[in-house]
Design an enzyme around this catalytic site. Structure first.
Site, short mmCIF file in Angstrom:
data_model
loop_
_atom_site.label_atom_id
_atom_site.label_comp_id
_atom_site.label_asym_id
_atom_site.label_seq_id
_atom_site.Cartn_x
_atom_site.Cartn_y
_atom_site.Cartn_z
N ASP A 1 0.81 -1.23 0.00
CA ASP A 1 0.00 0.00 0.00
C ASP A 1 0.84 1.27 0.00
O ASP A 1 0.59 2.18 -0.79
CB ASP A 1 -0.96 0.01 1.20
CG ASP A 1 -1.93 -1.15 1.13
OD1 ASP A 1 -2.91 -1.06 0.37
OD2 ASP A 1 -1.68 -2.17 1.80
N ARG B 1 2.94 5.32 17.03
CA ARG B 1 2.56 6.44 16.14
C ARG B 1 3.22 7.75 16.54
O ARG B 1 3.74 8.45 15.68
CB ARG B 1 1.03 6.59 16.07
CG ARG B 1 0.30 5.33 15.63
CD ARG B 1 0.93 4.65 14.43
NE ARG B 1 0.30 3.38 14.11
CZ ARG B 1 0.82 2.49 13.27
NH1 ARG B 1 1.99 2.72 12.69
NH2 ARG B 1 0.21 1.36 13.01
N ASP C 1 -5.38 4.70 14.00
CA ASP C 1 -4.05 5.16 13.64
C ASP C 1 -4.07 6.48 12.85
O ASP C 1 -3.20 7.33 13.03
CB ASP C 1 -3.29 4.08 12.88
CG ASP C 1 -2.86 2.95 13.82
OD1 ASP C 1 -2.57 3.25 14.99
OD2 ASP C 1 -2.82 1.79 13.39
N SER D 1 -4.33 -7.66 8.37
CA SER D 1 -3.65 -6.38 8.50
C SER D 1 -2.79 -6.47 9.75
O SER D 1 -3.29 -6.71 10.84
CB SER D 1 -4.70 -5.27 8.64
OG SER D 1 -4.05 -4.09 9.05
N1 ARG Z 1 -6.40 -1.81 17.16
C1 ARG Z 1 -5.07 -1.52 17.52
C2 ARG Z 1 -4.87 -0.07 17.84
O1 ARG Z 1 -5.70 0.71 17.48
C3 ARG Z 1 -4.06 -2.01 16.50
C4 ARG Z 1 -4.10 -1.41 15.15
C5 ARG Z 1 -3.00 -1.96 14.37
N2 ARG Z 1 -3.05 -1.74 12.98
C6 ARG Z 1 -3.13 -2.73 12.10
N3 ARG Z 1 -3.03 -2.42 10.86
N4 ARG Z 1 -3.27 -3.97 12.43
O2 ARG Z 1 -3.93 0.33 18.45
#
Ligand code: ARG
Length: 401
Positions: free
Chosen positions: A14, A95, A124, A175
């Site tokens: 991506d 992040r 995110d 993912s």
């Molecule tokens: N749900 C978790 C969070 O908001 C993990 C997100 C991780 N991203 C992913 N693409 N799996 O912190």
């Protein structure tokens, strides 16, 4: 001058396609920035070359693994932060450090905009953009998947049409986001929340049903920071990595939850955080002997609020900073050793010692040497129950029962 956009680059399909996609949609030059937060996998030089091969005008790699461990994982450990009681904030804490490096790169390369690969449904995007608004208020944000209609199918077609140096056939239905603090897996087959995760989902942990012999480990802390493992001095990064290896081999730190996203969606997540969960368990047990009761009870509430703020993308907020100051103050005497056994998916503490302990053997013992005056208890209980007793007397008087 041509506009420049800094893109948070992972090396995956991506964000590789996003380089050319953003270029075509906006006419801007794209600078790819990859940040090492201990995610392992491909070498960062391979990732850097791929970004250039996909059309980035510059590709920049930031080694932030020690910074991530010291300034992001350690505060999470000091807070014993578990969002909704389960999730050690793996993606949420990565992040803000990535944002720091994106903003720095934007300054260095004269970019006006920062881009990231998140969808419009997750946390995110919020964490990236709130962070950027805070650290670089003049910078704009763009998310090609969300704002420029970059779907999976279009990404594959684009990569094939342009002959981009990236794998498009290997279909991973999940993912995944990972760093040294842990690994998050979502989507695909897991979206049916009755489906149990299959073995192939896991990477940081071995199946706990068939564990090797129990592994006993001693973790030493100074003021809440892990400083040695089995007597060998370590940095926080080394401590996390070593425990990822040893607790991971025992299947410790597997988490399967449905959590509340900031955007109002409940979502199924599988996490593996062997090092993080072993460290949090050990740290909590050391706090149990070194932090005074009222401070400890209040700290649990603060830690929970801290976890919610960080989950919700408020890493750089004033409240989060104030809570950090409180948590830091509580850690002054959190020094000593915790011995724990890693086995069969569990990390169980079986010994603790500390020079700054509040555990008083002479007060606690039921054997001779007991210094506790038991006669004090009667009067204490009398007063402790007084308020409720008075209220109950009133209830009987008014309600007549
Ligand atoms: N749900 C978790 C969070 O908001 C993990 C997100 C991780 N991203 C992913 N693409 N799996 O912190």
């Amino acid at each position: 001058m041509t506009e420049r956009i800094v893109l948070a680059y992972s090396g995956g399909l991506d964000t590789s396609v996003a380089i050319g996609w953003i270029g075509e949609a906006t006419g801007a030059e794209v600078i790819a920035v990859a940040v090492d937060v201990g995610q392992g996998g491909e070498s960062l030089e391979t990732i850097r070359q791929r970004a250039l091969g996909c059309g980035a005008v510059e590709a920049y790699v930031a080694d932030a693994s020690d910074e991530f461990a010291n300034e992001y994982c350690v505060p999470t450990l000091k807070a014993n932060a578990l969002y909704q009681g389960h999730y050690p904030l793996v993606s949420a804490i990565s992040r803000p450090v990535i944002v720091k490096h994106l903003v720095k790169a934007a300054r260095e390369f004269g970019a006006t905009t920062v881009a990231h690969g998140c969808t419009g449904k997750g946390n995110d995007q919020v964490r990236f953009e709130v962070g950027i608004q805070t650290l670089g208020p003049d910078l704009k944000c763009i998310a090609p998947v969300r704002d420029l209609a970059l779907t999976r199918d279009k990404a594959i077609a684009f990569a094939e049409e342009k002959g981009l140096p990236i794998e498009t056939t290997k279909k991973n239905p999940y993912s995944i986001d990972q760093n040294v603090w842990g690994r998050a897996v979502e989507t695909g087959y897991l979206e049916d929340i009755w489906n149990a995760p299959t073995k192939d989902i896991y990477d940081y942990t071995a199946t706990p049903e068939f564990p090797p012999a129990p592994d006993e480990v001693t973790i030493s802390f100074e003021a809440g920071v892990p400083v040695a493992i089995d007597g060998v001095k370590v940095t926080p990064l080394q401590a996390i990595k070593e425990l990822n290896r040893r607790a991971g081999a025992q299947g410790v730190g597997r988490i399967d939850v449905v959590e509340d996203r900031l955007v109002g969606i409940k979502s199924r997540e599988i996490y593996e955080a062997p090092g993080a969960m072993a460290l949090i368990t050990a740290h909590k047990h050391l706090e149990d002997i070194t932090i005074e009761r009222e401070q400890a009870r209040f700290k649990a509430t603060v830690g929970q609020r801290w976890a919610e703020l960080v989950y919700d993308g408020q890493w750089f907020s004033p409240l989060k900073r104030s809570l950090d100051a409180f948590i830091e103050d509580t850690q002054k005497y959190v020094s000593g050793d915790i011995r724990m056994v890693l086995h069969g998916g569990q990390a169980i503490v079986n010994g603790r010692r500390s020079e700054t302990s509040l555990y008083d053997f002479d007060l606690a013992t039921y054997d001779t040497g007991d210094t506790f005056d038991q006669s004090m208890a009667r009067g204490f209980i009398e007063l402790w129950g007084m308020s409720a007793k008075v209220a109950s007397g009133r209830d009987i008087r008014v309600e007549g029962k």
